[in-house]
Design an enzyme around this catalytic site. Structure first.
Site, PDB file in Angstrom:
ATOM      1  N   ARG A  45       5.856  12.338  -2.659  1.00 49.54           N
ATOM      2  CA  ARG A  45       5.433  12.768  -1.455  1.00 49.54           C
ATOM      3  C   ARG A  45       6.942  12.135  -0.439  1.00 49.54           C
ATOM      4  NH1 ARG A  45       1.195  10.865   1.581  1.00 49.54           N
ATOM      5  NH2 ARG A  45       2.192  11.931   3.291  1.00 49.54           N
ATOM      6  N   GLU A  81      12.725  -9.777   1.739  1.00 51.30           N
ATOM      7  CA  GLU A  81      11.978  -8.444   2.247  1.00 51.30           C
ATOM      8  C   GLU A  81      12.842  -7.376   1.954  1.00 51.30           C
ATOM      9  OE1 GLU A  81      11.026  -9.059   6.197  1.00 51.30           O
ATOM     10  OE2 GLU A  81      10.240  -6.874   6.527  1.00 51.30           O
ATOM     11  N   ASN A  98       8.221  -5.580  -1.005  1.00 49.28           N
ATOM     12  CA  ASN A  98       7.991  -4.572  -0.112  1.00 49.28           C
ATOM     13  C   ASN A  98       6.596  -4.444   0.409  1.00 49.28           C
ATOM     14  OD1 ASN A  98       8.118  -2.190   1.366  1.00 49.28           O
ATOM     15  ND2 ASN A  98       9.424  -1.027  -0.028  1.00 49.28           N
ATOM     16  N   HIS A 151      12.966  -2.972   2.214  1.00 53.51           N
ATOM     17  CA  HIS A 151      12.335  -1.668   2.693  1.00 53.51           C
ATOM     18  C   HIS A 151      13.182  -0.534   2.222  1.00 53.51           C
ATOM     19  CE1 HIS A 151       9.381  -3.404   5.155  1.00 53.51           C
ATOM     20  NE2 HIS A 151      10.216  -4.227   5.649  1.00 53.51           N
ATOM     21  N   ALA A 162       3.346  -0.902   4.827  1.00 50.81           N
ATOM     22  CA  ALA A 162       2.823  -0.977   6.214  1.00 50.81           C
ATOM     23  C   ALA A 162       2.302  -2.288   6.610  1.00 50.81           C
ATOM     24  CB  ALA A 162       1.674   0.121   6.372  1.00 50.81           C
ATOM     25  N   TYR A 216      11.844   8.687   1.135  1.00 46.02           N
ATOM     26  CA  TYR A 216      11.814   7.583   0.251  1.00 46.02           C
ATOM     27  C   TYR A 216      12.508   7.695  -1.027  1.00 46.02           C
ATOM     28  CZ  TYR A 216       8.435   5.785   3.715  1.00 46.02           C
ATOM     29  OH  TYR A 216       7.632   5.598   4.475  1.00 46.02           O
ATOM     30  N   ARG A 252      13.484   4.360  12.472  1.00 44.36           N
ATOM     31  CA  ARG A 252      12.316   5.195  12.371  1.00 44.36           C
ATOM     32  C   ARG A 252      11.324   4.685  13.888  1.00 44.36           C
ATOM     33  NH1 ARG A 252       9.628   4.839   6.595  1.00 44.36           N
ATOM     34  NH2 ARG A 252       8.622   6.665   7.606  1.00 44.36           N
ATOM     35  N   PRO A 289       0.806  -1.087  -0.065  1.00 45.31           N
ATOM     36  CA  PRO A 289      -0.054  -0.023  -0.027  1.00 45.31           C
ATOM     37  C   PRO A 289       0.758   1.275  -0.023  1.00 45.31           C
ATOM     38  CG  PRO A 289      -0.949  -1.504   1.604  1.00 45.31           C
ATOM     39  CD  PRO A 289       0.330  -2.034   1.104  1.00 45.31           C
ATOM     40  N   ASN A 290       0.385   2.272  -0.849  1.00 40.91           N
ATOM     41  CA  ASN A 290       0.782   3.570  -0.873  1.00 40.91           C
ATOM     42  C   ASN A 290       2.203   3.878  -1.608  1.00 40.91           C
ATOM     43  OD1 ASN A 290      -1.340   4.903   0.465  1.00 40.91           O
ATOM     44  ND2 ASN A 290      -0.425   3.788   2.498  1.00 40.91           N
TER      45      ASN A 290
HETATM   46  O1  CA2 Z   1      10.586   1.748   3.975  1.00 44.28           O
HETATM   47  C1  CA2 Z   1       9.803   1.192   3.330  1.00 44.28           C
HETATM   48  O2  CA2 Z   1      10.088   0.737   2.145  1.00 44.28           O
HETATM   49  C2  CA2 Z   1       8.476   0.876   3.873  1.00 44.28           C
HETATM   50  O3  CA2 Z   1       8.100  -0.333   3.583  1.00 44.28           O
HETATM   51  C3  CA2 Z   1       7.383   1.892   3.532  1.00 44.28           C
HETATM   52  C4  CA2 Z   1       6.175   1.948   3.960  1.00 44.28           C
HETATM   53  C5  CA2 Z   1       6.096   2.058   5.463  1.00 44.28           C
HETATM   54  O4  CA2 Z   1       4.782   1.888   5.975  1.00 44.28           O
HETATM   55  C6  CA2 Z   1       7.225   0.935   6.112  1.00 44.28           C
HETATM   56  O5  CA2 Z   1       7.368   1.048   7.594  1.00 44.28           O
HETATM   57  C7  CA2 Z   1       8.549   0.842   5.403  1.00 44.28           C
HETATM   58  C8  CA2 Z   1       5.159   3.189   3.569  1.00 44.28           C
HETATM   59  C9  CA2 Z   1       4.991   3.094   2.019  1.00 44.28           C
HETATM   60  C10 CA2 Z   1       4.250   4.391   1.442  1.00 44.28           C
HETATM   61  O6  CA2 Z   1       5.048   4.903   0.604  1.00 44.28           O
HETATM   62  C11 CA2 Z   1       5.214   6.142   0.176  1.00 44.28           C
HETATM   63  C12 CA2 Z   1       5.965   6.776  -0.589  1.00 44.28           C
HETATM   64  C13 CA2 Z   1       5.983   7.937  -1.075  1.00 44.28           C
HETATM   65  C14 CA2 Z   1       5.038   8.803  -0.346  1.00 44.28           C
HETATM   66  C15 CA2 Z   1       3.894   8.410   0.562  1.00 44.28           C
HETATM   67  C16 CA2 Z   1       4.095   7.030   0.759  1.00 44.28           C
END
Ligand code: CA2
Length: 145
Positions: free
Chosen positions: A19, A99, A75, A101, A78, A24, A108, A11-12
């Site tokens: 963003r 896996e 990946n 990230h 969340a 990221y 974090r 997701p996301n």
């Molecule tokens: O660091 C990672 O790759 C995560 O899997 C990314 C997830 C986060 O919940 C994990 O704890 C770590 C979040 C993905 C959301 O990605 C976005 C990227 C840009 C803007 C908004 C969200």
């Protein structure tokens, strides 16, 4: 015939590059997909790069991978920190699981420190930015011989 690796994104992650670039990076998920295709090709692998905001869709792709893929790079975003269902699905897959990230989750918030998926993953990448996907593919090449 080349071996196929499923690269699954949760997701996301479709918002990547739009963003929170300080966390990221600036690359979009399409940029990452193209880089993965290139790396997979040079590693003699085929990759199927997928993203969904739906847990059930990710689970369906993991089930599909049981017959269609030699390895999975995931990946789970969340869902990493919440989903026993994704862990159960990955436990039904026989090949290597890596896996990934993008961020260094252990630096974090505390809720990002626990991963259900890590109980199944053969390797975990965190904090390598989007380059982590490419490193994971190279390691997958090594694991798949
Ligand atoms: O660091 C990672 O790759 C995560 O899997 C990314 C997830 C986060 O919940 C994990 O704890 C770590 C979040 C993905 C959301 O990605 C976005 C990227 C840009 C803007 C908004 C969200």
């Amino acid at each position: 015939m080349t071996k196929t690796v499923y690269i699954l994104n949760g997701p996301n992650l479709n918002l990547l590059g739009q963003r929170e670039p300080e966390i990221y990076g600036a690359e979009t998920l399409d940029d990452v997909a193209v880089a993965c295709e290139d790396t997979a090709k040079s590693a003699g692998l085929t990759c199927r790069f997928l993203q969904s905001n739906w847990e059930g869709q990710l689970i369906d792709w993991i089930h599909e991978a049981r017959d269609a893929a030699a390895g999975i790079i995931i990946n789970p975003a969340a869902l990493t920190h919440t989903s026993v269902a994704i862990l159960d699905a990955l436990n039904s897959f026989d090949g290597p699981v890596i896996e990934v990230h993008i961020s260094q989750v252990h630096k974090r918030e505390a809720f990002r420190h626990h991963s259900y998926v890590s109980q199944r993953a053969d390797a975990v990448m965190a904090g390598f930015g989007t380059h982590g996907y490419l490193l994971a593919l190279r390691h997958m090449q090594h694991l798949l011989g």
